[in-house]
Design a protein around this motif. Structure first.
Motif, mmCIF file in Angstrom:
data_model
loop_
_atom_site.group_PDB
_atom_site.id
_atom_site.type_symbol
_atom_site.label_atom_id
_atom_site.label_comp_id
_atom_site.label_asym_id
_atom_site.label_seq_id
_atom_site.Cartn_x
_atom_site.Cartn_y
_atom_site.Cartn_z
ATOM 1 N N ALA A 1 -6.157 8.352 15.847
ATOM 2 C CA ALA A 1 -4.778 8.626 15.438
ATOM 3 C C ALA A 1 -4.427 7.946 14.127
ATOM 4 O O ALA A 1 -3.646 8.482 13.335
ATOM 5 N N ASP A 2 -5.006 6.758 13.882
ATOM 6 C CA ASP A 2 -4.683 6.039 12.646
ATOM 7 C C ASP A 2 -5.297 6.666 11.409
ATOM 8 O O ASP A 2 -4.970 6.287 10.292
ATOM 9 N N LYS A 3 -6.184 7.650 11.617
ATOM 10 C CA LYS A 3 -6.826 8.316 10.477
ATOM 11 C C LYS A 3 -6.160 9.652 10.126
ATOM 12 O O LYS A 3 -6.490 10.250 9.099
ATOM 13 N N VAL A 4 -5.252 10.118 10.975
ATOM 14 C CA VAL A 4 -4.710 11.474 10.818
ATOM 15 C C VAL A 4 -4.055 11.675 9.449
ATOM 16 O O VAL A 4 -4.351 12.634 8.734
ATOM 17 N N GLY A 5 -3.149 10.758 9.060
ATOM 18 C CA GLY A 5 -2.472 10.909 7.774
ATOM 19 C C GLY A 5 -3.449 10.885 6.609
ATOM 20 O O GLY A 5 -3.321 11.666 5.651
ATOM 21 N N GLY A 6 -4.440 10.010 6.666
ATOM 22 C CA GLY A 6 -5.425 9.915 5.595
ATOM 23 C C GLY A 6 -6.319 11.132 5.505
ATOM 24 O O GLY A 6 -6.679 11.571 4.409
ATOM 25 N N ILE A 7 -6.694 11.682 6.658
ATOM 26 C CA ILE A 7 -7.524 12.890 6.662
ATOM 27 C C ILE A 7 -6.769 14.049 6.024
ATOM 28 O O ILE A 7 -7.299 14.781 5.179
ATOM 29 N N ILE A 8 -5.510 14.220 6.415
ATOM 30 C CA ILE A 8 -4.717 15.335 5.875
ATOM 31 C C ILE A 8 -4.536 15.194 4.375
ATOM 32 O O ILE A 8 -4.753 16.147 3.612
#
Length: 335
Positions: A292-299
């Protein structure tokens, strides 16, 4: 005087408890399971106690008046989920693990990473870049496709940290060994001092690696969590820098914000790492990340073009799809 037998008393009590009329058990079960009445409401409507209602429901289950099925959830159509995430994030393709990668990311993601690498079609002489990071390091411990003659190089210099996933040259060596390729090492610190940086740029072996960055066919990079939320981060990154408050992630130790714009920090102009602009020009960029902590960075990284393929797990894919849809269709502000 003969003492009463406790076992016989318990047996008699249990028998007495089970002698409920079938229609009473059915009525209690119907109210509780089909009409969503709680036990207190059932007791009131049947003019009995809550304790009796509890026994009525237990006996109804035992006699088969109530049958409870626990059904395994419908299997997610991984191909459809992957295609939807790819479309939402403007990616060429998304590769999903078969299971959740929350506990053992490397083990779970390795088959999907292997599939991603195999689909690139790397040939002898092509250049494959690999980043540091825990997920990439752990995935490299498992089977990868054989790609004989492919040159493998790190995307960032050495980091003075004890954890194995910060040792970029060792990750390069491991990946090269697994695929049957040829490793090329970067003998330079990730963030050298000003004087050393200038001299390193004149070193032939360093220049060779920098040229490989520009000619690479494929790069495999982890996507880091927001720097100020991490439990582990390279010591050369100044986490007290105000600029990093806007960073949502990094690839190859290059940070960016939620718009995908580069985020600089003191000394980042001397960073021995593949630039974000260089990553955008590499034909195949494979981002590897879960959580979940990677979601913003992936997008943000996907929309900025820092990678155009993604290896993740179904849970993260679902979160990515939900977050992307919310960005596309934000709810109207409350009045």
């Amino acid at each position: 005087m003969q003492r009463p037998d406790p076992d016989r008393q318990a047996e008699a009590h249990a028998v007495a408890e089970t002698r409920f009329p079938p229609d009473l058990m059915y009525a209690a079960a119907r109210l509780y399971y089909l009409e969503d009445a709680n036990q207190a409401e059932v007791a009131r409507r049947l003019s009995t106690s809550r304790a009796t209602v509890s026994r009525l429901l237990s006996e109804a289950r035992r006699q088969g008046i109530v049958r409870i099925d626990v059904v395994f959830p419908e299997v997610v159509d991984s191909a459809d989920l992957a295609a939807r995430v790819a479309s939402a994030l403007d990616l060429e393709r998304v590769y999903l693990s078969q299971t959740s990668a929350s506990a053992h990311p490397g083990r779970a993601l390795a088959p999907a990473l292997s599939e991603a690498l195999e689909s690139v079609g790397l040939a002898s002489g092509d250049v494959l870049l690999v980043s540091s990071g825990r997920t990439v390091y752990e995935a490299a411990q498992f089977e990868l496709p054989r790609l004989p003659g492919v040159m493998v190089a790190p995307t960032v210099g050495g980091q003075d940290e004890p954890e194995a996933w910060y040792q970029t040259n060792e990750i390069t060596r491991e990946v090269a060994y697994k695929i049957g390729g040829r490793p090329t090492f970067l003998y330079a610190p990730a963030l050298p001092g000003a004087d050393l940086y200038a001299s390193l740029l004149d070193d032939p072996s360093i220049r060779r690696v920098l040229e490989l960055w520009k000619s690479a066919t494929c790069v495999v990079t982890g996507v880091g969590a927001p720097p100020l939320t991490r439990n582990s981060i390279p010591a050369f990154i100044p986490t007290d820098a105000a600029s990093l408050r806007t960073a949502v992630a990094d690839v190859c130790c290059r940070f960016y914000d939620r718009e995908g714009k580069p985020v600089e920090f003191p000394g980042s102009d001397r960073l021995m790492a593949t630039g974000l602009d260089v990553l955008q020009d590499i034909p195949y960029g494979i981002g590897v990340a879960v959580g979940a902590d990677k979601v913003g960075g992936i997008i943000a990284g996907a929309h900025a073009g820092y990678f155009n393929h993604l290896v993740t797990d179904p849970e993260t894919a679902a979160m990515l799809l939900s977050a992307a849809e919310k960005q596309q269709h934000p709810s109207s502000p409350s009045r």
